[in-house]
Design a protein around this motif. Structure first.
Motif, mmCIF file in Angstrom:
data_model
loop_
_atom_site.group_PDB
_atom_site.id
_atom_site.type_symbol
_atom_site.label_atom_id
_atom_site.label_comp_id
_atom_site.label_asym_id
_atom_site.label_seq_id
_atom_site.Cartn_x
_atom_site.Cartn_y
_atom_site.Cartn_z
ATOM 1 N N ALA A 12 -19.232 -61.396 -39.506
ATOM 2 C CA ALA A 12 -19.590 -62.295 -41.108
ATOM 3 C C ALA A 12 -19.023 -62.461 -42.546
ATOM 4 O O ALA A 12 -19.666 -64.251 -42.686
ATOM 5 C CB ALA A 12 -20.957 -60.740 -40.693
ATOM 6 N N ALA A 13 -17.718 -62.240 -41.784
ATOM 7 C CA ALA A 13 -16.826 -62.334 -43.038
ATOM 8 C C ALA A 13 -16.799 -64.045 -42.363
ATOM 9 O O ALA A 13 -16.246 -64.500 -43.051
ATOM 10 C CB ALA A 13 -16.206 -61.434 -42.810
ATOM 11 N N ALA A 14 -16.574 -64.368 -41.466
ATOM 12 C CA ALA A 14 -16.576 -65.454 -40.912
ATOM 13 C C ALA A 14 -16.932 -66.934 -40.808
ATOM 14 O O ALA A 14 -16.207 -67.953 -41.796
ATOM 15 C CB ALA A 14 -15.649 -65.358 -39.110
ATOM 16 N N ALA A 15 -18.280 -65.990 -40.847
ATOM 17 C CA ALA A 15 -19.587 -66.546 -41.290
ATOM 18 C C ALA A 15 -19.241 -67.433 -43.061
ATOM 19 O O ALA A 15 -20.132 -68.552 -42.736
ATOM 20 C CB ALA A 15 -21.118 -66.327 -40.924
ATOM 21 N N HIS A 17 -16.603 -66.780 -45.030
ATOM 22 C CA HIS A 17 -15.771 -68.075 -45.232
ATOM 23 C C HIS A 17 -15.919 -69.437 -44.874
ATOM 24 O O HIS A 17 -15.484 -70.272 -45.273
ATOM 25 C CB HIS A 17 -14.819 -67.079 -44.385
ATOM 26 N N ALA A 18 -16.295 -69.667 -43.597
ATOM 27 C CA ALA A 18 -16.839 -71.046 -43.445
ATOM 28 C C ALA A 18 -17.477 -71.537 -44.457
ATOM 29 O O ALA A 18 -17.491 -72.779 -44.125
ATOM 30 C CB ALA A 18 -17.172 -71.528 -41.494
ATOM 31 N N ARG A 19 -19.011 -70.802 -44.587
ATOM 32 C CA ARG A 19 -19.799 -71.821 -45.549
ATOM 33 C C ARG A 19 -19.793 -72.116 -46.660
ATOM 34 O O ARG A 19 -19.576 -72.808 -47.462
ATOM 35 C CB ARG A 19 -20.500 -70.640 -45.502
ATOM 36 N N PHE A 20 -18.905 -70.935 -47.788
ATOM 37 C CA PHE A 20 -18.555 -70.772 -48.531
ATOM 38 C C PHE A 20 -16.873 -70.830 -49.138
ATOM 39 O O PHE A 20 -15.974 -71.178 -50.702
ATOM 40 C CB PHE A 20 -18.615 -69.271 -49.176
#
Length: 66
Positions: A12-15, A17-20
């Motif tokens: 979830a943290a990686a997602a 970070h990838a988005r925002f």
């Protein structure tokens, strides 16, 4: 089971970070303010006009028609 939660949190943290991406850098207070020399006498628009002052008058009772 704890590993599964950590992997889910990391995913979830990686997602996120990838988005925002990352947060913007902080802006120092000194960079947010600007000092400007004032004009003598308050400038051109500093004169008081009693006939035009009614334009800036606001009264809730008048606005409601009371």
């Amino acid at each position: 089971m704890v590993m599964d939660k950590e992997l889910a949190m990391d995913a979830a943290a990686a997602a996120r970070h990838a988005r925002f991406g990352k947060l913007p850098e902080r802006i120092r207070f000194e960079d947010m303010t600007e000092e400007v020399e004032g004009e003598p006498g308050g400038g051109v628009n500093a004169t008081y006009n009693p006939e035009g002052s009614w334009k800036h008058y606001s009264c809730l009772a008048l606005d409601l028609g009371l």
